[in-house]
Scaffold this motif. Structure first.
Motif, mmCIF file in Angstrom:
data_model
loop_
_atom_site.group_PDB
_atom_site.id
_atom_site.type_symbol
_atom_site.label_atom_id
_atom_site.label_comp_id
_atom_site.label_asym_id
_atom_site.label_seq_id
_atom_site.Cartn_x
_atom_site.Cartn_y
_atom_site.Cartn_z
ATOM 1 N N ARG A 1 -11.669 -4.898 8.424
ATOM 2 C CA ARG A 1 -10.514 -4.013 8.549
ATOM 3 C C ARG A 1 -9.652 -4.499 9.703
ATOM 4 O O ARG A 1 -10.095 -4.560 10.849
ATOM 5 C CB ARG A 1 -10.932 -2.565 8.775
ATOM 6 N N VAL A 2 -8.409 -4.823 9.376
ATOM 7 C CA VAL A 2 -7.473 -5.295 10.397
ATOM 8 C C VAL A 2 -6.847 -4.087 11.095
ATOM 9 O O VAL A 2 -6.852 -2.977 10.553
ATOM 10 C CB VAL A 2 -6.374 -6.187 9.764
ATOM 11 N N PRO A 3 -6.296 -4.266 12.309
ATOM 12 C CA PRO A 3 -5.711 -3.125 13.009
ATOM 13 C C PRO A 3 -4.401 -2.639 12.394
ATOM 14 O O PRO A 3 -4.055 -1.461 12.508
ATOM 15 C CB PRO A 3 -5.509 -3.631 14.436
ATOM 16 N N LEU A 4 -3.662 -3.527 11.760
ATOM 17 C CA LEU A 4 -2.435 -3.157 11.058
ATOM 18 C C LEU A 4 -2.112 -4.272 10.075
ATOM 19 O O LEU A 4 -2.644 -5.381 10.190
ATOM 20 C CB LEU A 4 -1.269 -2.929 12.016
ATOM 21 N N GLY A 5 -1.253 -3.970 9.106
ATOM 22 C CA GLY A 5 -1.051 -4.973 8.079
ATOM 23 C C GLY A 5 0.367 -5.130 7.569
ATOM 24 O O GLY A 5 0.635 -6.006 6.737
ATOM 25 N N THR A 6 1.301 -4.285 8.016
ATOM 26 C CA THR A 6 2.672 -4.404 7.539
ATOM 27 C C THR A 6 3.592 -4.825 8.680
ATOM 28 O O THR A 6 3.254 -4.705 9.855
ATOM 29 C CB THR A 6 3.166 -3.072 6.945
ATOM 30 N N GLY A 7 4.756 -5.332 8.313
ATOM 31 C CA GLY A 7 5.695 -5.829 9.307
ATOM 32 C C GLY A 7 5.295 -7.209 9.799
ATOM 33 O O GLY A 7 4.269 -7.772 9.418
ATOM 34 N N GLU A 8 6.111 -7.762 10.677
ATOM 35 C CA GLU A 8 5.891 -9.114 11.179
ATOM 36 C C GLU A 8 4.569 -9.241 11.927
ATOM 37 O O GLU A 8 3.821 -10.217 11.744
ATOM 38 C CB GLU A 8 7.050 -9.514 12.100
ATOM 39 N N ALA A 9 4.245 -8.237 12.759
ATOM 40 C CA ALA A 9 2.993 -8.295 13.514
ATOM 41 C C ALA A 9 1.796 -8.223 12.582
ATOM 42 O O ALA A 9 0.802 -8.933 12.768
ATOM 43 C CB ALA A 9 2.944 -7.152 14.527
ATOM 44 N N GLY A 10 1.868 -7.373 11.570
ATOM 45 C CA GLY A 10 0.775 -7.255 10.624
ATOM 46 C C GLY A 10 0.546 -8.540 9.851
ATOM 47 O O GLY A 10 -0.601 -8.949 9.620
ATOM 48 N N THR A 11 1.619 -9.199 9.458
ATOM 49 C CA THR A 11 1.507 -10.466 8.741
ATOM 50 C C THR A 11 0.812 -11.513 9.601
ATOM 51 O O THR A 11 -0.038 -12.271 9.122
ATOM 52 C CB THR A 11 2.909 -10.965 8.325
ATOM 53 N N ASP B 1 1.459 3.287 3.178
ATOM 54 C CA ASP B 1 2.037 4.521 2.645
ATOM 55 C C ASP B 1 2.874 4.353 1.387
ATOM 56 O O ASP B 1 3.134 5.330 0.687
ATOM 57 C CB ASP B 1 2.919 5.191 3.705
ATOM 58 N N THR B 2 3.344 3.130 1.112
ATOM 59 C CA THR B 2 4.270 2.929 -0.001
ATOM 60 C C THR B 2 3.917 1.659 -0.767
ATOM 61 O O THR B 2 3.246 0.762 -0.234
ATOM 62 C CB THR B 2 5.716 2.784 0.515
ATOM 63 N N PRO B 3 4.390 1.546 -2.006
ATOM 64 C CA PRO B 3 4.152 0.300 -2.753
ATOM 65 C C PRO B 3 4.839 -0.894 -2.106
ATOM 66 O O PRO B 3 4.347 -2.029 -2.224
ATOM 67 C CB PRO B 3 4.710 0.602 -4.143
ATOM 68 N N GLU B 4 5.943 -0.656 -1.417
ATOM 69 C CA GLU B 4 6.621 -1.755 -0.722
ATOM 70 C C GLU B 4 5.730 -2.304 0.391
ATOM 71 O O GLU B 4 5.621 -3.528 0.578
ATOM 72 C CB GLU B 4 7.962 -1.282 -0.151
ATOM 73 N N GLN B 5 5.079 -1.422 1.131
ATOM 74 C CA GLN B 5 4.161 -1.867 2.172
ATOM 75 C C GLN B 5 2.954 -2.573 1.557
ATOM 76 O O GLN B 5 2.477 -3.576 2.091
ATOM 77 C CB GLN B 5 3.716 -0.681 3.019
ATOM 78 N N ALA B 6 2.456 -2.045 0.447
ATOM 79 C CA ALA B 6 1.333 -2.702 -0.228
ATOM 80 C C ALA B 6 1.713 -4.114 -0.653
ATOM 81 O O ALA B 6 0.916 -5.055 -0.520
ATOM 82 C CB ALA B 6 0.895 -1.877 -1.433
ATOM 83 N N ALA B 7 2.927 -4.281 -1.149
ATOM 84 C CA ALA B 7 3.394 -5.613 -1.561
ATOM 85 C C ALA B 7 3.504 -6.550 -0.366
ATOM 86 O O ALA B 7 3.226 -7.753 -0.474
ATOM 87 C CB ALA B 7 4.738 -5.495 -2.276
ATOM 88 N N GLN B 8 3.899 -6.013 0.799
ATOM 89 C CA GLN B 8 3.952 -6.831 2.017
ATOM 90 C C GLN B 8 2.561 -7.329 2.398
ATOM 91 O O GLN B 8 2.394 -8.479 2.810
ATOM 92 C CB GLN B 8 4.535 -6.015 3.171
ATOM 93 N N VAL B 9 1.573 -6.465 2.265
ATOM 94 C CA VAL B 9 0.199 -6.851 2.583
ATOM 95 C C VAL B 9 -0.261 -7.963 1.647
ATOM 96 O O VAL B 9 -0.851 -8.960 2.083
ATOM 97 C CB VAL B 9 -0.742 -5.633 2.484
ATOM 98 N N VAL B 10 -0.005 -7.798 0.367
ATOM 99 C CA VAL B 10 -0.398 -8.820 -0.606
ATOM 100 C C VAL B 10 0.267 -10.149 -0.274
ATOM 101 O O VAL B 10 -0.381 -11.205 -0.279
ATOM 102 C CB VAL B 10 -0.036 -8.378 -2.036
ATOM 103 N N ALA B 11 1.550 -10.119 0.040
ATOM 104 C CA ALA B 11 2.276 -11.352 0.358
ATOM 105 C C ALA B 11 1.694 -12.028 1.594
ATOM 106 O O ALA B 11 1.594 -13.253 1.665
ATOM 107 C CB ALA B 11 3.765 -11.050 0.573
ATOM 108 N N ALA B 12 1.288 -11.220 2.581
ATOM 109 C CA ALA B 12 0.708 -11.783 3.802
ATOM 110 C C ALA B 12 -0.610 -12.488 3.531
ATOM 111 O O ALA B 12 -1.022 -13.368 4.301
ATOM 112 C CB ALA B 12 0.504 -10.678 4.836
#
Length: 278
Positions: free
Chosen positions: A80-90, A110-121
């Motif tokens: 489990r990572v501490p965070l996963g969205t945004g530039e820092a999460g990537t 919280d959103t499908p957009e954030q989930a997609a960011q995680v997948v892309a990372a």
């Protein structure tokens, strides 16, 4: 050498239930011990436990040592990572993948957009934005796995956490996000978000969790949860949860120590805390 096959991801794709344990002591020694007990997966916690990239690396190495001794009997490490969205999460996701984690649990999505960011990372280009650094990384065994950059995307397992009212409102779309393999419902944070902090056993919270498991299954993905009592664990397994953590090392140590002390002295301070029914 071929990139290691992600057995946890395969098991979930096959619909096989995976029983896990939370590893929050942040110790390679205790994690190595637990890796040989027989749990299907261990959650190495980088969100609420005192872990960082280096301590997680030590625990991944400890689990690998259990594999050498036990073969496929060892547990699969989920980080489990501490965070996963945004530039820092990537950037954080990139580090955890490079040290050899194949399965990540990402909190507070919280959103499908954030989930997609995680997948892309978690994916190399052109499918994602994970930085290319395999020559420096344990994940590729420093390029001993010669096809790592071509095979890694398929072996990474992405688990996102739905643990707020907002996340539950977007749950169907989050679960349907391509590249998301499973959705973990966080009872403690969800109960707080719903206005019942510390009371995950509240009937309204329990109903939302049960409905959430059904919605995740309907999307064709694996639902997951942490349960700290046998009754809750069996309830969520019966509801269809596919990866269930049935306890935590910190709680096992504390309860075992209290039980042993209770055999020799009676002390109110040694009484077990109330079950929160996560």
């Amino acid at each position: 050498m071929k990139t290691p096959h992600n057995t946890f991801k395969q098991a979930m794709a096959d619909g096989r239930t995976q029983i896990g344990l939370w590893a929050a002591l942040a110790s390679p020694y205790s994690t190595e011990l637990l890796a040989g007990v027989g749990y299907d997966w261990l959650l190495i916690d980088g969100e609420h436990a005192p872990n960082d990239v280096r301590s997680v690396l030590g625990q991944l190495q400890a689990v690998a040592s259990a594999q050498l001794a036990l073969g496929d009997a060892r547990s699969h490490p989920v980080v489990r990572v501490p965070l996963g969205t945004g530039e820092a999460g990537t950037a954080i996701i990139k580090q955890y993948l490079d040290i050899g984690a194949q399965t990540l649990l990402v909190p507070m999505v919280d959103t499908p957009e954030q989930a997609a960011q995680v997948v892309a990372a978690c994916r190399y280009a052109p499918a994602g934005v994970r930085g290319m650094g395999s020559a420096l990384s344990r994940a590729s065994r420093w390029q001993t796995h010669t096809q790592y950059v071509h095979e890694a995307n398929e072996q990474v397992c992405v688990l996102v956490q739905a643990e707020t009212v907002t996340a539950m409102a977007h749950l169907d779309a989050m679960a349907a996000t391509p590249g998301v393999d499973g959705v973990f419902i966080g009872p403690a944070d969800l109960s707080a978000s719903m206005g019942y902090p510390g009371n995950a056993a509240h009937p309204e919270v329990q109903a939302v969790i049960e409905q959430g498991i059904a919605r995740i299954l309907k999307a064709g993905k694996a639902p997951g949860i942490l349960a700290t009592s046998e009754a809750q664990a069996r309830k969520w397994l019966a509801a269809g949860a596919r990866f269930v953590a049935v306890g935590a090392d910190t709680m096992l140590l504390a309860s075992g120590a209290r039980e042993l002390l209770g055999k020799y002295k009676t002390d109110p301070a040694a009484a077990a805390p109330a079950d929160r029914s996560y």
